[in-house]
Design a protein around this motif. Structure first.
Motif, PDB file in Angstrom:
ATOM      1  N   THR A 221       0.826  -1.201   0.000  1.00 12.86           N
ATOM      2  CA  THR A 221       0.000   0.000   0.000  1.00 12.86           C
ATOM      3  C   THR A 221       0.864   1.256   0.000  1.00 12.86           C
ATOM      4  OG1 THR A 221      -0.135   0.290   2.401  1.00 12.86           O
ATOM      5  CG2 THR A 221      -1.648  -1.308   1.388  1.00 12.86           C
ATOM      6  N   GLN A 222       0.196   2.391  -0.214  1.00 11.14           N
ATOM      7  CA  GLN A 222       0.897   3.665  -0.187  1.00 11.14           C
ATOM      8  C   GLN A 222       1.378   4.006   1.223  1.00 11.14           C
ATOM      9  OE1 GLN A 222       1.470   6.137  -2.961  1.00 11.14           O
ATOM     10  NE2 GLN A 222       1.460   4.040  -3.719  1.00 11.14           N
ATOM     11  N   ASP A 241      -8.695  -1.017  -2.433  1.00 16.37           N
ATOM     12  CA  ASP A 241      -8.755   0.444  -2.510  1.00 16.37           C
ATOM     13  C   ASP A 241      -7.567   1.113  -1.839  1.00 16.37           C
ATOM     14  OD1 ASP A 241     -10.998   1.180  -4.047  1.00 16.37           O
ATOM     15  OD2 ASP A 241     -12.357   0.663  -2.413  1.00 16.37           O
ATOM     16  N   ARG A 242      -6.806   0.362  -1.069  1.00 15.99           N
ATOM     17  CA  ARG A 242      -5.638   0.926  -0.390  1.00 15.99           C
ATOM     18  C   ARG A 242      -4.368   0.774  -1.210  1.00 15.99           C
ATOM     19  NH1 ARG A 242      -5.212  -1.384   5.509  1.00 15.99           N
ATOM     20  NH2 ARG A 242      -3.535   0.157   5.494  1.00 15.99           N
ATOM     21  N   GLY A 245      -3.870   4.386  -2.934  1.00 14.61           N
ATOM     22  CA  GLY A 245      -4.010   5.526  -2.041  1.00 14.61           C
ATOM     23  C   GLY A 245      -4.557   6.766  -2.708  1.00 14.61           C
ATOM     24  N   SER A 246      -5.343   6.593  -3.760  1.00 19.87           N
ATOM     25  CA  SER A 246      -5.896   7.736  -4.485  1.00 19.87           C
ATOM     26  C   SER A 246      -7.412   7.716  -4.394  1.00 19.87           C
ATOM     27  CB  SER A 246      -5.475   7.686  -5.964  1.00 19.87           C
ATOM     28  OG  SER A 246      -6.158   8.665  -6.712  1.00 19.87           O
ATOM     29  N   THR A 247      -8.004   8.896  -4.183  1.00 17.36           N
ATOM     30  CA  THR A 247      -9.466   8.988  -4.144  1.00 17.36           C
ATOM     31  C   THR A 247     -10.053   9.159  -5.540  1.00 17.36           C
ATOM     32  OG1 THR A 247      -9.337  11.390  -3.798  1.00 17.36           O
ATOM     33  CG2 THR A 247      -9.445   9.982  -1.829  1.00 17.36           C
ATOM     34  N   SER A 248      -9.198   9.283  -6.546  1.00 13.68           N
ATOM     35  CA  SER A 248      -9.703   9.504  -7.906  1.00 13.68           C
ATOM     36  C   SER A 248     -10.029   8.199  -8.632  1.00 13.68           C
ATOM     37  CB  SER A 248      -8.693  10.301  -8.728  1.00 13.68           C
ATOM     38  OG  SER A 248      -7.471   9.581  -8.862  1.00 13.68           O
ATOM     39  N   ARG A 250     -11.303   3.994  -7.986  1.00 13.57           N
ATOM     40  CA  ARG A 250     -11.897   3.055  -7.047  1.00 13.57           C
ATOM     41  C   ARG A 250     -11.844   1.651  -7.626  1.00 13.57           C
ATOM     42  NH1 ARG A 250     -12.179   4.978  -2.191  1.00 13.57           N
ATOM     43  NH2 ARG A 250     -13.850   3.506  -1.690  1.00 13.57           N
ATOM     44  N   TYR A 258     -10.114  -1.608 -11.688  1.00  7.76           N
ATOM     45  CA  TYR A 258     -10.012  -0.236 -11.197  1.00  7.76           C
ATOM     46  C   TYR A 258     -10.626   0.704 -12.237  1.00  7.76           C
ATOM     47  CZ  TYR A 258      -6.920  -1.507  -7.361  1.00  7.76           C
ATOM     48  OH  TYR A 258      -6.413  -2.048  -6.213  1.00  7.76           O
ATOM     49  N   GLU A 261     -13.267   7.242 -10.220  1.00 10.30           N
ATOM     50  CA  GLU A 261     -14.466   7.440  -9.410  1.00 10.30           C
ATOM     51  C   GLU A 261     -15.444   8.341 -10.161  1.00 10.30           C
ATOM     52  OE1 GLU A 261     -15.709   8.550  -4.841  1.00 10.30           O
ATOM     53  OE2 GLU A 261     -13.815   9.291  -5.644  1.00 10.30           O
ATOM     54  N   ARG A 263     -17.774  11.071 -10.383  1.00 10.56           N
ATOM     55  CA  ARG A 263     -18.193  12.261  -9.652  1.00 10.56           C
ATOM     56  C   ARG A 263     -19.162  13.109 -10.474  1.00 10.56           C
ATOM     57  NH1 ARG A 263     -12.189  13.925  -7.206  1.00 10.56           N
ATOM     58  NH2 ARG A 263     -11.983  12.081  -5.847  1.00 10.56           N
TER      59      ARG A 263
END
Length: 337
Positions: A221-222, A241-242, A245-248, A250, A258, A261, A263
């Motif tokens: 992980t990150q 998801d770990r 380490g990016s929220t962009s 999923r 992958y 995400e 939005r």
């Protein structure tokens, strides 16, 4: 009955020593590799995958912790003993273009053939058996320089196989390969793990193949942790998801991929006749800035798309319906919206 543990690490720290300077990459790593299992090591670039593989291969020492190979400390093995116990396939291209495939694979018998490297009839039989295992008997007399990238990787795996090692480590063996070759190499490694009772560990960026073929995953992980477990347990725990380490982006646990995400704010109700139609209709809608929801969600005045088939789609908005006989036509309509 438990599987035999081939390699085990407790509180391992990896990194480099340069004089008195210490550069730590990871610390506190706990893991094990068992015979008959294929394990995939996943992580982004620079996560320390190659450093860990070199440490496990004995090419560089662990900074701290306990690392045992077949129940014996790894640092107690001589280089000759390691060559009989650990087979290593690196990403770096080997300068072996002047050798035939047979000659390259036969080099894997060097730990057993002595100074002069003479092959016995038993050694030769092992070489031919390894070539048969990887499907390269027909290329045995070809020069390595004439091989495709996928064929070269198979030859290198055969070389590791004739070492008769309980542990095989591979650093990104599917890098630079096309889709078909990647699948062939992964199927081969799984076969060797299961049928030859090898412990096989490979680093890879091919998430889809890792999820399909591996018994266990090691996720770097990150946060510089390494999560280890059975593939399905890690996927369903949300651990994927770990990985970056990016929220962009999923991880879609249903499809095993992958994706960015979503939005998008523009909602559209989506109804489809089957899952394949739903997936690809959703793919198109998201690409054009929409957020698909279930047919009973979204509130008043929300547009809807009903997909009965690839040539049978109805878009409804503000009480007006439009029919489409292809996704191309639907995409043309969505672009100005």
């Amino acid at each position: 009955m438990g599987k035999q543990i081939v390699l085990e690490g407790e509180r391992i720290a990896t990194g480099y020593r340069q004089g008195k300077q210490l550069t730590e990459v990871h610390h506190g790593l706990d893991f094990r590799l068992s015979c008959g299992e294929l394990t995939c090591l996943l992580g982004c670039n620079g996560a320390g995958k190659s450093t860990l593989l070199r440490t496990l291969a004995g090419m560089q020492p662990a900074l701290s912790g306990r690392l045992a190979l077949m129940g014996r400390p790894l640092d107690a093995y001589t280089a000759h003993e390691r060559s009989k116990t650990i087979g290593v396939v690196l990403t770096d291209r080997m300068q072996a273009g002047g050798l035939t495939v047979y000659e390259l694979v036969a080099l894997g018998r060097q730990p057993y053939t002595g100074f002069f490297g003479r092959l016995t009839s038993a050694d030769k039989a092992l070489v031919w058996r390894a070539l048969e295992e990887v499907g390269m008997v027909g290329k045995a007399r070809r020069y390595v320089a004439e091989l495709s990238d996928g064929e070269r990787q198979k030859a290198m795996i055969a070389k590791a196989l004739v070492q008769e090692c309980p542990l095989i480590l591979l650093d990104e063996p599917t890098a630079f390969l096309d889709v078909e070759s990647r699948m062939e190499v992964m199927r081969l490694l799984r076969k060797l793990a299961v049928e030859e009772r090898k412990a096989v560990l490979l680093s890879t960026h091919d998430v889809d193949q890792a999820l399909a073929m591996s018994d266990r995953l090691w996720l770097m992980t990150q946060e510089r942790e390494m999560l280890c477990g059975t593939t399905e347990d890690l996927v369903l725990s949300g651990a994927m998801d770990r990985l970056f380490g990016s929220t962009s982006i999923r991880f879609d646990a249903v499809r095993g991929i992958y994706a960015p995400e979503n939005r998008n704010n523009r909602v559209v109700r989506l109804e489809a006749a089957d899952e394949a139609l739903r997936y690809w209709a959703q793919n198109l809608l998201v690409r054009h800035g929409f957020r698909p929801v279930a047919p009973d969600e979204g509130g008043e005045g929300v547009a809807s798309l009903a997909v009965a088939g690839p040539q049978d789609m109805v878009w409804t908005q503000n009480g007006i319906s439009s029919c489409f006989c292809s996704f191309a036509g639907l995409a043309e309509m969505l672009r100005p919206l």
